[in-house]
Write a protein that holds these residues in place. Structure first.
Motif, mmCIF file in Angstrom:
data_model
loop_
_atom_site.group_PDB
_atom_site.id
_atom_site.type_symbol
_atom_site.label_atom_id
_atom_site.label_comp_id
_atom_site.label_asym_id
_atom_site.label_seq_id
_atom_site.Cartn_x
_atom_site.Cartn_y
_atom_site.Cartn_z
ATOM 1 N N ILE A 171 -57.453 5.481 -42.721
ATOM 2 C CA ILE A 171 -57.386 3.975 -42.899
ATOM 3 C C ILE A 171 -58.750 3.489 -42.291
ATOM 4 C CG2 ILE A 171 -56.071 3.744 -40.892
ATOM 5 C CD1 ILE A 171 -54.870 1.390 -41.689
ATOM 6 N N THR A 172 -59.242 2.289 -42.618
ATOM 7 C CA THR A 172 -60.523 1.973 -42.217
ATOM 8 C C THR A 172 -60.187 0.580 -41.492
ATOM 9 O OG1 THR A 172 -61.820 2.829 -43.935
ATOM 10 C CG2 THR A 172 -62.928 1.100 -42.867
ATOM 11 N N GLY A 173 -60.792 0.400 -40.235
ATOM 12 C CA GLY A 173 -60.721 -0.372 -39.297
ATOM 13 C C GLY A 173 -62.250 -1.066 -39.073
ATOM 14 N N TYR A 174 -62.347 -2.044 -38.205
ATOM 15 C CA TYR A 174 -63.637 -2.541 -37.746
ATOM 16 C C TYR A 174 -63.678 -2.870 -36.582
ATOM 17 C CZ TYR A 174 -64.023 -2.259 -42.741
ATOM 18 O OH TYR A 174 -63.986 -2.266 -44.334
ATOM 19 N N GLN A 175 -64.821 -2.296 -35.981
ATOM 20 C CA GLN A 175 -64.994 -3.081 -34.468
ATOM 21 C C GLN A 175 -66.558 -3.372 -34.176
ATOM 22 O OE1 GLN A 175 -62.480 -3.674 -31.975
ATOM 23 N NE2 GLN A 175 -64.295 -4.628 -31.228
ATOM 24 N N ALA A 176 -66.869 -4.476 -33.296
ATOM 25 C CA ALA A 176 -68.131 -4.776 -32.940
ATOM 26 C C ALA A 176 -68.347 -4.066 -31.587
ATOM 27 C CB ALA A 176 -68.132 -6.401 -32.705
ATOM 28 N N TYR A 177 -69.499 -3.699 -31.370
ATOM 29 C CA TYR A 177 -70.160 -2.910 -30.275
ATOM 30 C C TYR A 177 -71.494 -3.485 -30.062
ATOM 31 C CZ TYR A 177 -66.290 0.190 -30.992
ATOM 32 O OH TYR A 177 -65.084 0.833 -31.075
ATOM 33 N N ALA A 178 -71.775 -3.072 -28.783
ATOM 34 C CA ALA A 178 -73.410 -3.303 -28.428
ATOM 35 C C ALA A 178 -74.319 -2.319 -29.087
ATOM 36 C CB ALA A 178 -73.591 -3.254 -26.972
ATOM 37 N N ALA A 179 -75.436 -2.787 -29.418
ATOM 38 C CA ALA A 179 -76.336 -1.742 -30.025
ATOM 39 C C ALA A 179 -76.382 -0.406 -29.479
ATOM 40 C CB ALA A 179 -77.857 -2.446 -30.258
ATOM 41 N N ALA A 180 -76.367 -0.380 -28.095
ATOM 42 C CA ALA A 180 -76.416 0.768 -27.217
ATOM 43 C C ALA A 180 -75.248 1.768 -27.547
ATOM 44 C CB ALA A 180 -76.548 0.337 -25.674
ATOM 45 N N VAL A 181 -74.169 0.987 -28.049
ATOM 46 C CA VAL A 181 -73.176 1.964 -28.137
ATOM 47 C C VAL A 181 -73.072 2.506 -29.660
ATOM 48 C CG1 VAL A 181 -70.591 2.186 -28.631
ATOM 49 C CG2 VAL A 181 -71.615 1.008 -26.126
ATOM 50 N N LYS A 231 -59.948 -4.451 -35.886
ATOM 51 C CA LYS A 231 -59.500 -5.096 -36.907
ATOM 52 C C LYS A 231 -59.341 -4.353 -38.192
ATOM 53 C CE LYS A 231 -59.904 -8.510 -34.049
ATOM 54 N NZ LYS A 231 -60.206 -7.658 -32.466
ATOM 55 N N PRO A 232 -58.386 -4.826 -38.958
ATOM 56 C CA PRO A 232 -58.273 -4.233 -40.366
ATOM 57 C C PRO A 232 -59.177 -4.894 -41.402
ATOM 58 C CG PRO A 232 -56.409 -5.640 -39.994
ATOM 59 C CD PRO A 232 -57.234 -5.587 -38.881
ATOM 60 N N SER A 233 -59.754 -6.036 -40.904
ATOM 61 C CA SER A 233 -60.513 -6.694 -41.908
ATOM 62 C C SER A 233 -61.883 -7.073 -41.598
ATOM 63 C CB SER A 233 -59.968 -8.182 -42.255
ATOM 64 O OG SER A 233 -60.742 -9.012 -42.923
ATOM 65 N N PHE A 234 -62.835 -6.734 -42.379
ATOM 66 C CA PHE A 234 -64.547 -6.575 -42.068
ATOM 67 C C PHE A 234 -64.730 -8.170 -41.472
ATOM 68 C CE2 PHE A 234 -68.732 -7.822 -43.138
ATOM 69 C CZ PHE A 234 -69.409 -7.018 -42.454
ATOM 70 N N LEU A 235 -64.115 -9.167 -42.536
ATOM 71 C CA LEU A 235 -64.461 -10.579 -42.134
ATOM 72 C C LEU A 235 -63.845 -11.180 -41.118
ATOM 73 C CD1 LEU A 235 -64.197 -11.728 -46.098
ATOM 74 C CD2 LEU A 235 -66.256 -11.260 -44.791
ATOM 75 N N LEU A 291 -60.184 6.177 -39.648
ATOM 76 C CA LEU A 291 -59.348 7.027 -38.740
ATOM 77 C C LEU A 291 -58.458 7.614 -39.550
ATOM 78 C CD1 LEU A 291 -58.042 3.824 -36.733
ATOM 79 C CD2 LEU A 291 -59.550 5.722 -35.899
ATOM 80 N N SER A 292 -58.031 8.809 -39.309
ATOM 81 C CA SER A 292 -57.125 9.779 -40.063
ATOM 82 C C SER A 292 -55.878 9.128 -40.056
ATOM 83 C CB SER A 292 -56.951 11.189 -39.477
ATOM 84 O OG SER A 292 -56.354 11.090 -38.365
ATOM 85 N N ARG A 293 -54.977 9.177 -41.235
ATOM 86 C CA ARG A 293 -53.724 8.546 -41.096
ATOM 87 C C ARG A 293 -52.807 9.352 -40.046
ATOM 88 N NH1 ARG A 293 -51.942 6.149 -46.403
ATOM 89 N NH2 ARG A 293 -49.946 6.040 -45.661
ATOM 90 N N GLU A 294 -53.034 10.405 -39.751
ATOM 91 C CA GLU A 294 -52.360 11.262 -38.714
ATOM 92 C C GLU A 294 -52.894 10.562 -36.955
ATOM 93 O OE1 GLU A 294 -52.122 15.544 -36.112
ATOM 94 O OE2 GLU A 294 -53.024 15.431 -38.075
ATOM 95 N N GLY A 295 -54.113 10.247 -36.936
ATOM 96 C CA GLY A 295 -54.572 9.547 -35.857
ATOM 97 C C GLY A 295 -54.123 8.274 -35.597
ATOM 98 N N PHE A 296 -54.220 7.454 -36.705
ATOM 99 C CA PHE A 296 -53.673 6.083 -36.738
ATOM 100 C C PHE A 296 -52.120 6.112 -36.197
ATOM 101 C CE2 PHE A 296 -52.219 2.286 -38.886
ATOM 102 C CZ PHE A 296 -53.161 1.322 -38.170
ATOM 103 N N GLY A 297 -51.291 7.008 -36.926
ATOM 104 C CA GLY A 297 -50.013 7.116 -36.527
ATOM 105 C C GLY A 297 -49.912 7.341 -35.102
ATOM 106 N N TRP A 298 -50.490 8.309 -34.670
ATOM 107 C CA TRP A 298 -50.463 8.482 -33.230
ATOM 108 C C TRP A 298 -50.721 7.166 -32.434
ATOM 109 C CZ3 TRP A 298 -53.248 7.975 -28.779
ATOM 110 C CH2 TRP A 298 -53.006 8.686 -27.888
ATOM 111 N N ALA A 299 -51.723 6.496 -32.756
ATOM 112 C CA ALA A 299 -52.067 5.141 -32.312
ATOM 113 C C ALA A 299 -51.049 4.353 -32.283
ATOM 114 C CB ALA A 299 -53.291 4.753 -32.631
ATOM 115 N N LEU A 300 -50.535 4.276 -33.366
ATOM 116 C CA LEU A 300 -49.227 3.234 -33.395
ATOM 117 C C LEU A 300 -47.858 3.821 -32.725
ATOM 118 C CD1 LEU A 300 -49.239 2.128 -37.193
ATOM 119 C CD2 LEU A 300 -49.989 0.768 -35.332
ATOM 120 N N ALA A 301 -47.893 4.864 -32.630
ATOM 121 C CA ALA A 301 -46.650 5.199 -31.867
ATOM 122 C C ALA A 301 -46.845 5.156 -30.328
ATOM 123 C CB ALA A 301 -46.411 6.818 -32.165
ATOM 124 N N HIS A 302 -48.031 5.138 -30.026
ATOM 125 C CA HIS A 302 -48.389 5.002 -28.531
ATOM 126 C C HIS A 302 -48.887 3.657 -28.193
ATOM 127 C CE1 HIS A 302 -48.482 9.415 -29.005
ATOM 128 N NE2 HIS A 302 -47.898 9.328 -27.685
#
Length: 134
Positions: free
Chosen positions: A20-30, A53-57, A79-90
């Motif tokens: 699954i693809t999500g989006y996040q903003a970071y500083a250029a240094a990261v 966020k699940p949406s780029f816009l 994110l792998s579906r397994e990793g995303f599932g783990w994140a949701l479960a936690h």
């Protein structure tokens, strides 16, 4: 028009059978080292709370179209579906769900308070057709 059974909670994002693809903003240094390595590397910190966020816009809107300090680069995060599932479960709701023990489960003493998420209005959602992630 026909009626659809729409779940109370759902995630709409680009996804495949494996990810699954999500989006996040970071500083250029990261962002720059992460793009070069194709994974998060220092100075990225796992301890930092983030809202993917699940949406780029939607992400672009939330980071001021990449003009807010520390949010100048928007990364697509696969994110792998397994990793995303783990994140949701936690994961924990950002607001009291009125079930006993919410504060103990979701408000550890060392947690920082953040503003709650704001779900996008229909006009902010991407125009591409995205199926619910199931």
């Amino acid at each position: 028009m026909y009626a659809r059974n729409v779940p109370y909670r759902q995630i709409r994002a680009f996804h495949t059978e494996e990810s699954i693809t999500g989006y996040q903003a970071y500083a250029a240094a990261v962002a720059a080292p992460a793009v070069a390595a194709q994974r998060f590397v220092p100075p990225f910190k796992r301890e930092r709370m983030t809202w993917i966020k699940p949406s780029f816009l939607w992400m672009m809107y939330r980071c001021g179209y990449a003009t807010k300090p520390g949010q100048e680069r928007v990364l697509a995060i696969e994110l792998s579906r397994e990793g995303f599932g783990w994140a949701l479960a936690h994961a924990c709701l950002s607001h009291d769900d009125r079930r006993p023990g919410w504060a103990a489960r979701c408000c550890p003493p060392n947690a920082r308070t953040r503003s709650p998420p704001r779900w996008p209005r229909p006009s902010e959602r991407p125009s591409a057709h995205l199926e619910p992630f199931v």
